[in-house]
Structure formats: C-alpha cells, structure tokens
Design a protein around this motif. Structure first.
Motif, PDB file in Angstrom:
ATOM      1  N   ARG A 128       0.730  -1.096   0.333  1.00 12.66           N
ATOM      2  CA  ARG A 128       0.181   0.526   0.004  1.00 12.66           C
ATOM      3  C   ARG A 128       0.821   1.691   0.281  1.00 12.66           C
ATOM      4  NH1 ARG A 128      -5.172   1.087   1.657  1.00 12.66           N
ATOM      5  NH2 ARG A 128      -5.079  -1.245   1.723  1.00 12.66           N
ATOM      6  N   ASP A 137      -6.796   0.909  -2.987  1.00 12.45           N
ATOM      7  CA  ASP A 137      -7.885   1.096  -2.191  1.00 12.45           C
ATOM      8  C   ASP A 137      -9.021   0.107  -3.624  1.00 12.45           C
ATOM      9  OD1 ASP A 137      -7.740   1.186   0.410  1.00 12.45           O
ATOM     10  OD2 ASP A 137      -7.998   2.939   0.133  1.00 12.45           O
ATOM     11  N   SER A 173     -15.226  -5.182  -1.135  1.00 10.27           N
ATOM     12  CA  SER A 173     -15.008  -4.011  -0.391  1.00 10.27           C
ATOM     13  C   SER A 173     -14.243  -4.302   0.895  1.00 10.27           C
ATOM     14  CB  SER A 173     -16.572  -3.445  -0.175  1.00 10.27           C
ATOM     15  OG  SER A 173     -17.548  -4.113   0.679  1.00 10.27           O
TER      16      SER A 173
END
Length: 398
Positions: free
Chosen positions: A127, A252, A261
C-alpha cells in the motif's frame, strides 16, 4: 504449532490460502501455498529451501515455515497488505514512471538476496509503494517464467527475467521464442504495446533499456548494478505519477476489485436484498420494472401484475421479474404509416404510360366482362348433380 487455513487470497495468486499460524505466543496471520505431497516431502522441501527459511528483510516476503497439512506440503509466508504484479493488468496497470521505479527496487532486492529471477507473481506491491520479493524457493519445481535464451551466467538470467517482468508491466506477457528472429519480433511487439499505452511518452531511452534487458545474447545484457542505477535515473526523467502516488490513489480500488469492499468478509452482505435487486434488475432506477410502450405511450409498470414465482438460490423472492431482452428492444405498435394512407386505392400516376403516338393512357381497373353461356348448359349441370347425389345415396343406404 497449528496451522488453520481459510479461503484463497486472490491479490497474490489463486493457489494461495489465507490462514492463521498459532506458535504458542499468539495467532499470526499468514499466507500458505499448498504443494503436492511426496515421500519425505516436508524434509525434502526444507532441505531445498535452505537459506530461504533464514531470510528476513523489509523488502522480502518472509518464509516462516514448511510443514505438512492435510497430506500436502504447506509453504507458510507472513501475511502482508500487498498485491502481486500478476494481478496488475488491464485497468490496474502501472504508468511508465511507476514501472521504472518498481523495476529498480526489484532489481536491488534481487541483487541483495540472490533471487533466481522474479516473475509477476513473485513481486508484491504494498500500500505504501514498497515491494516485497517472494518465492526464493518454488513450491512447484520445474514451473517458471520465460526462459532466458543462451547459457549465460546467473546474473544474465536474472537480468533477462527483470526485462520480461518490465515487458509484462508495460504491455503483457513476453512469449517464449526459440530463434533470434522470433525473439527480436517479440521484443518489437513489446515495445509497440508500451508505446501505444496512454499516458507519458515512451522515450527512446526507455526502449533501449528494454531491448538491453531482453538481449538474445547473454553477453549483451547489462549487469545488475547498471540496471539498478539506470532505472533509477530513467524513473527520474520519465513523466507521470510515482509509484507511491499511484498506490495512494489506486491501491484501494485494486484491492476491492480482487476481494470486495471488505477483505475479511466471508459471509453474505448485510444488505443482501439490495445486492440481489442489483443483480436481478441491472437497469437504471427510472427504468426498473418496465415493459415496452403501450397505447398511452407511457412505460407500464410490471410490479402490480407480476407473479412472484422466481426464487433465488437463497430463497429470496424478487418483487418483480426483469423485462426480457426482446421486450426492451421491441418497436412500439404505434410506429408505422397512418391508416389514411392504406385506405387510398393504389393507381399509377398520370402520364406513366405512353403509346407510340405520344398520347397518354391511364390504366384503370375495370370489372371483368361477362362471358355468354347458353341457358341449357345450366340445366344439364343441375340434372347431372342430382343424379350423382342420388347414386351416392343408393350406394350408402340401398
């Protein structure tokens, strides 16, 4: 120590499973790759892993253990919030600058830890824009990426694998070739795909580096040290978002497209009725539950007259049935020529036909002329019909 495995982890590879390893000091989240069982499988796998079990660094995915699990050999890795490059294709592509930064970081990890050569599933992008290098030992021996042509050194093979990884990021997998001409054509196609991508211009320097990494002759490939420095400079001179900026903006979305999700969610969504309605009725809200145009030119509603006989696998009965594809594409019955046109008697326009002398003749439909028949023929017909009827009656009841 116990190992408990759950579902597959798509952000890395379909063969990877999420799990929990309990080492006595508390449960630890892990990834596990299950290999086929072989005689002395665990001991043999540990011997082949060798140094890979001892490696621990911020830029690698640590191999924690190799153990047996349900008649399989489990390669247990630490779990990280990362996505393998093998999944970053299509709409999840990296830009030219981000790809150059990633290759420089991967080449540095390969050089530091003596990796045999990365494949798209061996590099995980995290990330924060950092990378983790995995698979220093492969669970499936003999299965690898594109083979480097020629019998060069280990470093030449590593460089070629880095070039194949870059070609994959810029345009797709590099095919395996067996001749220099076929290889040259494959490299040209990789360059064309890279040049045709939207975004920053694919510079001549970028193309030269790609060709150098994928050189057919191992002696023509640059050393790893030059690759690390060269792609660091190339990333600085290429326009576009950096690798960190790309991850901040896209990570994301990448994760949601792969696992949903909520990556920890393993049951049905809380609002399952709404989710089912979206699947059953993909039309916009304004057109939901409608059929074709009626006489009043208004879309009719199916909800009031629909018979709820469609059951889903979960036993949920939708409130209406979606209109069929044929109904959506039907032409309203009001479309067509007005009735006044059909009521007119067809005829040819005046002056359409001309006789040899130049005079106009108008064709008019006339009644058929009566043909004159003698009256006695009618009476002969009546007599013959009567005789035939009488004969048939006698044969039937006489």
């Amino acid at each position: 120590m116990t190992l408990t495995l759950a579902d597959t982890w798509q952000p890395w590879h379909p063969s990877v499973r999420r799990g929990v390893l309990d080492e006595g000091e508390g449960p630890v989240d892990v990834f596990a790759v299950l290999a086929p069982w072989q005689p002395s499988g665990v001991a043999r796998a540990r011997e082949q892993a060798g140094r890979a079990l001892t490696l621990e660094a911020p830029d690698i995915l640590r191999l924690l253990d190799i153990r047996g699990h349900n008649q399989r050999v489990a390669y247990v890795y630490e779990a990280v919030d990362g996505i393998a490059l093998a999944t970053l294709t299509g709409p999840r592509e990296l830009g030219h600058r981000a790809a150059a930064e990633l290759l420089a970081a991967t080449a540095l990890s390969v050089a530091k830890h003596a990796h045999p050569g990365p494949e798209p599933e061996d590099v995980l992008l995290c990330r924060d824009g950092t990378t983790r290098l995995a698979n220093f030992v492969r669970p499936f021996p003999g299965i690898g990426g594109p083979r480097a042509p020629g019998k060069g050194s280990t470093e030449a093979t590593q460089v070629y694998r880095l070039g194949a990884l870059l070609a994959y990021l810029l345009g797709g997998p590099l095919p395996t070739t067996s001749t220099p001409d076929a290889h040259e054509a494959a490299v040209r196609r990789a360059q064309i795909r890279a040049m045709s991508r939207p975004g920053a211009v694919f510079s001549e320097s970028y193309g030269n580096w790609l060709r150098a990494l994928l050189a057919w002759n191992p002696a023509d490939r640059p050393p790893l040290s030059r690759v690390i420095d060269g792609f660091g400079e190339l990333a600085g001179s290429t326009a576009g978002p950096t690798l960190r900026e790309t991850c901040e903006e896209q990570f994301d979305a990448w994760m949601i497209s792969l696992v949903g999700s909520d990556p920890e969610e393993t049951t049905l969504p809380a609002d399952w009725d709404s989710a089912l309605a979206e699947v059953v009725n993909p039309l916009p809200t304004a057109e939901a539950g409608r059929r074709t145009l009626g006489d009043d030119q208004v879309m009719g509603d199916l909800t009031a007259e629909d018979d709820p006989t469609v059951d889903s696998e979960l036993g949920v009965v939708p409130e209406y049935t979606p209109p069929s594809i044929i109904e959506r594409g039907s032409i309203p019955v009001a479309v067509g020529p007005p009735a006044e046109v059909a009521a007119k008697r067809p005829s040819l326009p005046d002056g359409f036909l001309h006789d040899p002398e130049g005079e106009t003749r108008t064709h008019v439909m006339s009644e058929p002329e009566e043909t004159g028949r003698p009256a006695w023929l009618i009476w002969v017909g009546v007599v013959l019909v009567g005789l035939a009827v009488g004969m048939a009656f006698w044969l039937a009841f006489g």
